[in-house]
Design an enzyme around this catalytic site. Structure first.
Site, PDB file in Angstrom:
ATOM      1  N   GLY A   1       0.765  -1.241   0.000  1.00  0.00           N
ATOM      2  CA  GLY A   1       0.000   0.000   0.000  1.00  0.00           C
ATOM      3  C   GLY A   1       0.790   1.281   0.000  1.00  0.00           C
ATOM      4  O   GLY A   1       0.222   2.365   0.091  1.00  0.00           O
TER       5      GLY A   1
ATOM      6  N   PRO B   1       4.655  -5.076  -1.617  1.00  0.00           N
ATOM      7  CA  PRO B   1       4.558  -3.937  -2.536  1.00  0.00           C
ATOM      8  C   PRO B   1       4.196  -4.384  -3.946  1.00  0.00           C
ATOM      9  O   PRO B   1       4.660  -5.424  -4.419  1.00  0.00           O
ATOM     10  CB  PRO B   1       5.968  -3.344  -2.508  1.00  0.00           C
ATOM     11  N   GLY B   2       3.358  -3.627  -4.601  1.00  0.00           N
ATOM     12  CA  GLY B   2       3.029  -3.877  -6.002  1.00  0.00           C
ATOM     13  C   GLY B   2       3.176  -2.585  -6.777  1.00  0.00           C
ATOM     14  O   GLY B   2       4.096  -2.395  -7.567  1.00  0.00           O
ATOM     15  N   ARG B   3       2.263  -1.654  -6.504  1.00  0.00           N
ATOM     16  CA  ARG B   3       2.271  -0.349  -7.150  1.00  0.00           C
ATOM     17  C   ARG B   3       3.644   0.343  -7.024  1.00  0.00           C
ATOM     18  O   ARG B   3       4.160   0.900  -7.992  1.00  0.00           O
ATOM     19  CB  ARG B   3       1.192   0.531  -6.504  1.00  0.00           C
TER      20      ARG B   3
ATOM     21  N   TYR C   1     -11.839   5.687 -10.046  1.00  0.00           N
ATOM     22  CA  TYR C   1     -11.748   6.455  -8.802  1.00  0.00           C
ATOM     23  C   TYR C   1     -10.957   7.753  -8.957  1.00  0.00           C
ATOM     24  O   TYR C   1     -10.162   8.121  -8.104  1.00  0.00           O
ATOM     25  CB  TYR C   1     -11.200   5.644  -7.622  1.00  0.00           C
TER      26      TYR C   1
ATOM     27  N   CYS D   1     -17.102   4.904 -26.212  1.00  0.00           N
ATOM     28  CA  CYS D   1     -18.421   5.532 -26.307  1.00  0.00           C
ATOM     29  C   CYS D   1     -18.986   5.751 -24.909  1.00  0.00           C
ATOM     30  O   CYS D   1     -20.004   5.166 -24.520  1.00  0.00           O
ATOM     31  CB  CYS D   1     -19.353   4.653 -27.144  1.00  0.00           C
TER      32      CYS D   1
ATOM     33  N   TYR E   1      -1.729  -1.429 -12.591  1.00  0.00           N
ATOM     34  CA  TYR E   1      -3.177  -1.487 -12.816  1.00  0.00           C
ATOM     35  C   TYR E   1      -3.616  -0.911 -14.170  1.00  0.00           C
ATOM     36  O   TYR E   1      -4.801  -0.692 -14.366  1.00  0.00           O
ATOM     37  CB  TYR E   1      -3.934  -0.792 -11.666  1.00  0.00           C
TER      38      TYR E   1
END
Length: 431
Positions: free
Chosen positions: A247, A290-292, A333, A360, A389
């Site tokens: 996070g 950790p990823g992001r 978001y 569209c 992501y």
């Protein structure tokens, strides 16, 4: 736009990994995800070093949901990381990449019977158990297969982190984990004697994503270490591993003020040592996920500018050949990003425009009211920090094909995910 990693400006053109965006468009077309391999590998090494992986046997488990082609699985294995998966598809990707199964943490709040069977059969190192339902299924499947499975219990610690509502997970009102405050965790601990094929070796918590303050993690450390002591004293169970989740926030726009990987890791370790000494317990093996913060800044998306629409007194829309199908985060978001014209990177920003996608949908907006260089149809627009992501949440809405992904390093580019063709769209359809 802030230059990240190996980004470099030469004669008004943007280069990543020593390769110009113009060359990348000519070779691979757009939209295109560009993966700065040196930056991603460096982030992995920073985590391994400052989380004391080699020195104290702590573990860094890359959160695969951020970006998980086979190529990424192989990269993190080379860099000494473990892997956090949340589905059968992610687990199977790791299997195809020959990732060591004992280094995998299998998450998920509703693992299916098939997914649990797959995890047990492949020899997953740790199941992160989320609820009673999973406990029952896992015990039954392990008994049938004659296996004993090491698990963590996922805890909902009741910590409110300052982030977007959709990416909070540590507060009491969450779909994840055994809630601490209402006694669910203790009920689960009491039931452990009924399970002969499950061994509780650790506890896990995750308080949310894109968090910039260190303090919520320090609160989490205090709660989790005290819980280690309580579980030993009340249930005679040695918790040897404590997973504090991921996070850590990253830079997307000037409003973001992320901490360094070094500061983040050192703060957690120092607080753990302090709390363990105070309550007189042995410091457990620590895990973070950790990823992001490993891949976000290491990825960019390049587009070709198409139609432009000027509404006098209101705004100018600049449309690109991608949009919410390759980056849903702004629509989902209201995520913010920075952009630039890659073939005019050194010019002054004298126009305010809104970058829109081609779907569209009125909500298909990538960036609203951003200042940018003089822009024309055919220019190369780059949006930075899309490594997390973007590709993993891409869709075929409007029957739009998914972009390719290329890795750039030392002046060379390498295709790691092919561009989807129109024929690929119909492979699952029955006529």
């Amino acid at each position: 736009m802030k230059l990240q990693g190996t980004m470099l400006v030469k004669e008004n053109e943007l280069y990543i990994g020593g390769v110009s965006c113009k060359e990348l468009r000519e070779k691979y077309q757009t939209p295109l995800y560009v993966f700065d391999e040196d930056l991603v590998r460096n982030n992995c090494r920073e985590y391994v070093k400052h989380f004391r992986v080699n020195k104290e046997n702590n573990r860094v488990a890359y959160a695969g949901k951020a970006f998980l082609p086979i190529y990424m699985c192989k990269l993190i294995n080379e860099e000494g990381l473990c892997l956090d998966v949340v589905s059968g598809g992610e687990l199977y990707t790791a299997y195809k990449a020959q990732f060591p199964m004992e280094k995998i943490l299998f998450h998920g709040n509703n693992k299916t019977i098939e997914e649990i069977k797959m995890g047990v059969e492949l020899g997953v190192g740790r199941f992160v158990v989320d609820n009673y339902y999973e406990l029952e299924l896992l015990e039954k499947i392990c008994e049938e297969k004659g296996e004993k499975q090491a698990v963590y219990f996922r805890i909902t610690p009741g910590i409110e982190a300052h982030t977007h509502e959709y990416i909070k997970t540590g507060q009491i009102d969450s779909k994840f984990g055994f809630t601490l405050s209402n006694g669910e965790l203790y009920n689960a601990l009491e039931k452990l004697n009924n399970y002969k094929n499950i061994e509780l070796v650790g506890i896990h918590a995750h308080i949310g994503s894109q968090i910039f303050e260190v303090e919520p993690y320090l609160d989490e450390v205090k709660i989790m270490m005290n819980l280690v002591k309580e579980i030993k004293e009340s249930y005679n169970i040695d918790i040897k591993e404590v997973d504090l989740g991921g996070g850590m926030g990253v830079y997307y726009t000037e409003e973001d003020k992320p901490k360094t990987i070094k500061k983040f890791c050192e703060a957690i370790i120092e607080k753990t040592e302090e709390v363990c000494k105070k309550i007189d317990i042995k410091v457990p093996i620590l895990i973070i996920e950790p990823g992001r913060s490993i891949v976000a800044n290491g990825g960019s998306t390049i587009y070709t500018v198409g139609a432009m629409k000027h509404i006098k007194g209101i705004r100018t829309y600049v449309s690109v050949d991608g949009g919410m199908t390759d980056n849903i985060r702004p629509s989902l978001y209201q995520a913010g990003y920075e952009c630039a014209i890659a073939n005019k990177i050194g010019e002054k920003r004298k126009n305010q425009v809104t970058i829109s996608g081609k779907c569209c949908e009125s909500g298909d907006i990538l960036i609203t009211d951003t200042n940018i260089m003089d822009i024309k149809s055919g220019d190369i627009l780059i949006i930075s920090s899309t490594g997390a992501y973007g590709y993993s949440m891409a869709s075929n809405y409007n029957k739009i094909t998914k972009p390719a992904v290329v890795s750039v390093q030392n002046g060379k580019s390498k295709l790691i995910c092919k561009r989807q063709s129109y024929e690929d769209l119909f492979k699952l359809e029955v006529v």
